[in-house]
Structures are given as structure tokens and as C-alpha cells.
Design an enzyme around this catalytic site. Structure first.
Site, short mmCIF file in Angstrom:
data_model
loop_
_atom_site.label_atom_id
_atom_site.label_comp_id
_atom_site.label_asym_id
_atom_site.label_seq_id
_atom_site.Cartn_x
_atom_site.Cartn_y
_atom_site.Cartn_z
N GLU A 549 0.83 -1.21 0.00
CA GLU A 549 0.00 0.00 0.00
C GLU A 549 0.87 1.27 0.00
OE1 GLU A 549 -3.01 0.32 -0.57
OE2 GLU A 549 -3.68 2.20 0.29
N THR A 660 -11.69 8.29 -12.93
CA THR A 660 -10.69 7.73 -12.02
C THR A 660 -11.07 6.33 -11.54
OG1 THR A 660 -9.25 8.25 -10.16
CG2 THR A 660 -11.58 8.80 -9.91
#
Ligand code: DMJ
Length: 680
Positions: A549, A660
């Protein structure tokens, strides 16, 4: 004075009138007053005046009072106009002060719409639509889908490759594999979780989550919510809009309102991917659910951003790909439900909207509930212009144009855009700048606004390249090992880390390179390639070949996470998104190789019996699963992988920009482009 000199006009009293004349005059006057009041309440354009004269809206108990600055009261369930009047050239359309022309200058020239009076007439028509019989609701409207399709430069699904060539058949097999993964992800969701927001592949059930108004999690907004509240304390997972931060130490007071919220996000997010991959049966299943079971009359507090990018983006794309009216209608209705978020003194929307009450609020975690988030209010432009395009209602375009105006006006520290802005004062609240979480898609939407406007939205273009210069000057770094990365900036101090989310920037910079100043083009291409390489390194340096992440460049670390809490991979798309853009720009086979590594890793570590799951530690070759098949895995990760192995004319960049959430929205080719479908 003049009258005194005129014979016959000599006054008989100090008022200059005799008694019968006075009576007649008073009669005339009272008639006039009655007429004026009648007009005020009956004419179609009089709602603003009505608001001036009628009592203000009654405050609902527990509601935060939001000023109705933009002049729009909170919108409840309202049908969109299914049949907006054709864009008849209104008188004065060429007048530069005309709002329609303003929109044209902002890069959306086609099918401009009338301003307020027509808008309100349209809205009034829309209100009566609920009373129509279902058949009448589907009357044709003026968006000419065939004409739209004929303006595309390429067939949506491209021209068929010649499969006889060997290398192409390998690519074909790779594409088929990705298609099979999509089919498996969809079937698993359908089998265990149909209608729920997302699938839990290990427990083989569905969950609603808490971004779309359901209350399976903590409340996110500060500000009121209407309805019964039941509160208790618990540790929480904070959903940071688009991003998940696991914060187990945080204790929050949980207050639930009535059940409700939008469902089926996986279905809406999957529609265009199923269409693209020609999974026809699955697409029909998804469409049938939208027609029969996708209810918008829900309650609960939802994320403006997430609803916009996933639901509205997904519905808009489905409409533009198929011309099916159900998608257009639902997108517009949902768009209307988001409008109350904009009822703030600046018009900068708050992050959370209450569907039922029409109140709004900010995320509790965003500088103690005082801020709106750059990536959230900065990622509405593409969808909202299309909502105006498809509804004829200027309100959507006005909302996002106003956001631009505020951002243009405000001082930017060193040309940078901080992530937190007060929707009340219009000032920055904190100087944290990032191209990853909290900032990311704001930059993406600038360059994509430019591209979607068929390169007419100069404002967006300038804002994008100026922002990119500032990012390069203050945030860009090269590690001792030669890896280029974009750090995060806190009032001048750098955090030498990159989030997985920031890895979309390789693709974005590649996409924007062509329109940069000539002397910068090659530089941006190289920069895009270097950032993408760094993101690949974050994958390559893990045991699973999937990326964490967040990864750091300090204390001897290069592109690796610094602790377990940032070592997870939740099926995110950003790295393969960049591979796809870099492939289309360079045709360097390395990007397909890297993309294929991801496919293999997904199969090995994320595929479970009940669907695909994220993993908790990319550095463990026996990772534990997080039990979530994120909807963006179907919307984005698998779509970008599939496009990476497709021909360039499949959803060609000449015709489409991806929002997006990877939902394709058409470029605004002007009516006069005269190009026919499939001509190239
Ligand atoms: C998606 O919902 C969108 O890409 C968003 O812009 C950011 N993050 C997720 C996927 O990682």
C-alpha cells in the site's frame, strides 16, 4: 409643474384628481398589484422570487443548516428530464456573456443548454414526469446516440486483430485469460453476493460497506443526520473516501440512522468491463439488475466522491457504450441526489451527503471535520459535464465550474495544491500535498478535462502543467539507488514515501506528455517511464510480486514498505493503469511483461474458491486474505489489464478518457468533425 400649465389638467384638489377619477385610479392600481402578484407566483421563471417572498425552508430536527448559496435547495428524489428540448440556438447565443458560451469556452461546446429560464422550465417538465406512465417516460430525447457514435474516430471495441499471426495469438490467449478472471470474479459475486455492494470471497457472502449510505460501519461525517440515532462506542476502520486506513486504535462513537444506502456497486462498476470483454450474458444480468433492483430512493450518508466515480461514472459509461436509456436516467437521478453536498458558502462541496434529508457534512477525520478533500471535490468535473450533456440541466456544469473558480483564485503555496480546503472560508486548512491519497485524482481530472474537451479547455490545461511543474520542483526525488519517486510534502518537509495510489501518476504524466511545451515532451515521457519503473520495483521487491500500500525511500529502504500495516495489497489498479498508458505510448514489450507478472501473481495469491481477495502482506508467500473483492478490481484492475493486451483502437484514447474508476467517457468531438465511425 408641467401639468399645471396644460388646460384641462388643472387640479380640483391637492392630489390633482376629482373623486370619480380617484376611484378609477385606485381600482386600476389594485388591479395592477393583483396582476403582479399573480405573475410572481405563476410564471415559470419565478422560483427565485418566490424564495424571496415565501418563508424559508423549515429546519429539520438534527440537521445542520446549510446555506443555499448557489440558489438550489436540497434535491430529494426528482426525475430527470427524459426529453430535454433540442439545443435550439437561443437568441444571443453568440453573446460572450451568455452562460452557454461560457461552457463552450470551458471546453464542452456541443449541445449547450439554455440558462436559468429554460433550465427551470425543463425542471418543471421533469417534475411532472413521475406522473407519466412508464411507457411515456421513455419518450425519445434529444441526445442523438447514433450521431454521437458516428462521431467516434474508432469502433468502440476496435477493429479485429489478425489472429493468424503468432505473436498476436499469444496476446489473444493472454486477453482470454484476463477475460476468464473477470468472468470468475463476476460469477462469484453473482453467486454469493448479488445485489450487495461487494463480495466477501472467503465467507462467501456480500457486504454493503459504508461509503454509499449503508450503516455497516462508522459514521463518517460531522454534521447532522436526520432520523433515529443509536450510538455506541467501538474501534473502527476509517474509510478515507477512496482509501482504507486501518486504524484499530481509534475509538469512535458510532451513530446509526435508518438503514438504507445504495447497493450493487460491483454491478455498476462492472457494466462497462463486461461490455468491453464481450461477456454478453453477464452484461445482460447486470443490466437487468439495474433495471429491476437498483433503487435510488434510499437514505443514509454517502460519499459524494465514491458515488460519483463508481455509480455515476459506471452508469454514464454504460449509457455511452450502449445507448440504453435506463443508464442515462439513473445517472441523472443520482446526480441530482448529490447536489445538496454543494450547499456551502463557497460552493465547494462537503464530502458526505445525506440522501434522505439533503443535509451534508465533512469527514470527521478531515481536520476535525472542517475540510473538504482536494481529490474528492476535484474529481467531479468529467462526470458532471456529462450529466449536463445528457440532461440538458446546466446545474451540474455550474457546480464544477464554480469549484474551478475557487481553486483558480486561491493562493497556492509554491504553486502546490494542499489536500484540505475549508468549504466555508475557501482557505486551505493544512499544508499537506500529495499525488497519492487525498490529492491524486484532482491532477488526473485536470489533464483529462483538457482531453475530454477535445483540447479546448485551456484553463484545465494550464492548471495541470503548472501543478506538474510545482510537483516536480518540490516533491520529485531520485533515491540513492536511482529510483524516481514523488514524495509527500508537509509544509515544506518531505515524507520520502509513495503510496500505491500515487502510482497512477506514471500513466497520467505519459498521457499529458504530448500536449506539454515542446521542450518538455520528451522529459515528461521519460519521467512517466521512470515513475512506472519505480512502481514496478515495489512489486518486484515483494515475495508475492504484488505491491504494498505504501513504500519508502529512507533508512536504506528502497521501494519497500516500512511496516506490516502498509504491506497489504487490496487488488488496486494504479500500477497496471500506468503499464497500460505506457504501453499505448511506447509499445515497449516490457509493460506487457510486467502486466503479465501481475496476472500470474493475482492468480497465485489472490484467487480463492469464492472469488478474488486482497492480501494482508505482500512480503509473505503464504499471505492471508482480507476477504474482500473490491469493486474497483472489476472496474479498473481487470479492465486496464485487458486493455494492456488489446489493440490501441479498443476504447481508443482519441475517443475516450477514463474517469478515475476507469469508466470510459467520450471525448467531446464537435459536431463538425465530420469523421465517421471506424474511419481510421
Ligand atoms: C479507486 O476507487 C479509484 O481509482 C480512486 O481514484 C482511487 N482508488 C481506488 C482504487 O485504488
Amino acid at each position: 409643474m408641467l401639468m399645471r400649465k396644460v388646460p384641462g389638467f388643472v387640479p380640483a384638489s391637492s392630489w390633482g384628481l376629482r373623486l370619480p377619477q380617484k376611484f378609477l385610479f385606485l381600482l386600476f392600481l389594485s388591479g395592477l398589484v393583483t396582476l403582479c402578484f399573480g405573475a410572481l407566483f405563476l410564471l415559470p421563471h419565478s422560483s427565485r422570487l418566490k424564495r424571496l417572498f415565501l418563508a424559508p425552508r423549515t429546519k429539520q430536527p438534527g440537521l445542520e443548516v446549510v446555506p443555499d448559496v448557489a440558489g438550489y435547495p436540497p434535491v430529494q428524489e426528482q426525475e430527470p428530464p427524459p426529453n430535454p428540448a433540442p439545443a435550439a440556438p437561443a437568441a444571443g447565443e453568440d453573446d460572450p456573456s451568455n452562460r452557454a458560451n461560457q461552457l463552450r469556452r470551458n471546453g464542452w461546446p456541443r449541445r449547450t443548454r439554455p440558462t436559468r429560464p429554460r433550465e427551470e422550465a425543463t425542471a418543471a417538465r421533469g417534475n411532472s414526469i413521475a406522473a407519466l406512465r412508464p411507457r411515456e417516460r421513455s419518450v425519445p430525447f434529444s441526445f442523438d446516440f447514433n450521431a454521437f457514435q458516428s462521431r467516434l474516430h474508432h469502433p468502440v471495441l476496435g477493429t479485429r486483430p489478425d489472429e493468424s499471426k503468432e505473436h498476436q495469438s499469444r496476446v489473444h490467449a493472454q486477453k482470454e485469460k484476463i477475460k476468464e478472471m473477470m468472468q470468475f470474479a463476476w460469477q462469484s459475486y453473482k453467486h454469493y453476493a448479488m445485489g450487495k455492494n461487494e463480495l466477501r470471497p472467503l465467507t462467501k457472502d456480500g457486504y454493503e460497506g459504508n461509503m454509499f449510505g449503508s450503516h455497516e460501519g462508522p459514521p463518517r461525517s460531522r454534521g447532522g443526520v436526520a432520523g433515529e440515532r443509536q450510538c455506541h462506542k467501538q474501534s473502527v476502520i476509517l474509510l478515507v473516501g477512496w482509501d482504507m486506513l486501518w486504524q484499530p486504535s481509534l475509538e469512535n462513537t458510532i451513530c446509526h440512522t435508518e438503514p438504507g444506502g445504495l447497493s450493487g456497486v460491483t454491478i455498476i462498476d462492472s457494466l462497462d468491463t463486461l461490455y468491453l470483454m464481450e461477456l454478453k450474458e453477464e452484461f445482460q444480468e447486470a443490466k437487468a439488475w439495474v433495471e429491476e433492483s437498483f433503487h435510488l430512493n434510499v437514505s443514509g450518508e454517502a460519499s459524494l466522491f465514491e458515488v460519483n466515480i463508481r455509480y455515476i461514472g459506471g452508469l454514464l459509461s454504460a449509457f455511452y457504450l450502449t445507448g440504453e436509456e435506463v443508464f442515462r436516467i439513473k445517472a441523472i437521478k443520482l446526480g441530482q441526489k448529490l447536489l445538496p453536498a454543494f450547499n456551502t458558502p463557497t460552493g465547494i462541496p462537503k464530502g458526505v451527503v445525506n440522501f434522505k434529508s439533503g443535509s451534508n457534512g465533512s469527514w470527521g477525520w478531515a481536520t476535525a471535520g472542517s475540510s473538504s478533500i482536494l481529490a474528492e471535490f476535484g474529481s467531479l468535473h468529467l462526470e458532471f459535464l456529462h450529466l449536463t450533456e445528457l440532461s440538458g440541466d446546466q446545474v451540474f456544469a455550474e457546480k464544477v465550474r464554480n469549484i474551478r473558480k475557487v481553486l483558480q483564485k486561491i493562493d497556492k503555496p509554491f504553486g502546490l495544491y494542499p489536500n484540505f480546503l475549508s468549504p466555508v472560508s475557501g482557505n486551505w486548512v493544512q499544508h499537506h500535498v500529495s499525488v497519492g491519497g487525498l490529492g491524486d485524482s484532482f491532477y488526473e481530472y485536470l489533464i483529462k478535462s483538457w482531453l475530454m474537451s477535445a483540447k479546448t479547455d485551456m484553463e484545465a490545461k494550464n492548471m495541470y502543467y503548472e501543478a506538474l511543474e510545482a510537483i516536480e520542483t518540490y516533491l520529485l526525488n531520485v533515491s540513492p539507488g536511482g529510483l524516481t519517486y514523488i514524495a509527500e510534502w508537509r509544509g515544506g518537509i518531505l515524507d520520502h514515501k509513495m503510496g500505491h495510489l500515487a502510482c497512477f501518476s506514471g500513466g497520467m504524466i505519459a498521457l499529458g506528455a504530448e500536449d506539454a511545451k515542446e521542450e518538455k515532451r520528451a522529459h515528461y515521457r521519460e519521467l512517466a517511464a521512470q515513475i512506472t519503473k519505480t512502481c514496478h520495483e515495489s512489486y518486484a521487491r515483494s515475495d508475492t510480486k504484488l505491491g504494498p500500500e505504501a513504500f519508502w525511500f529512507n533508512s536504506g529502504r528502497e521501494a519497500v514498505a516500512s511496516q506490516l500495516s502498509e504491506s497489504y495489497y487490496i487488488l488496486r489498479p494504479e500500477v497496471v493503469e500506468s503499464y497500460m498508458y505506457l504501453w499505448r505510448q511506447t509499445h515497449d514489450p516490457i509493460y506487457r511483461e510486467w502486466g503479465w507478472e501481475v496476472v500470474m501473481a493475482l492468480e497465485k495469491y489472490c484467487r480463492t474458491e469464492g472469488g478474488f481477495s486482497g492480501i494482508q502482506d505482500v512480503y509473505s508467500s503464504i499471505p492471508s486474505h482480507d476477504n474482500k473483492q473490491q469493486s474497483f478490481f472489476l472496474a479498473e484492475t481487470l479492465k486496464y489489464l485487458y486493455l494492456l493486451f488489446s489493440e490501441d483502437d479498443v476504447l481508443s484514447q482519441e475517443d475516450w478518457v477514463f474517469n478515475t474508476e476507469a469508466h470510459p467517457l467520450p471525448v467531446n468531438h464537435s459536431d463538425s468533425s465530420g469523421r465517421a465511425r471506424g474511419r481510421h
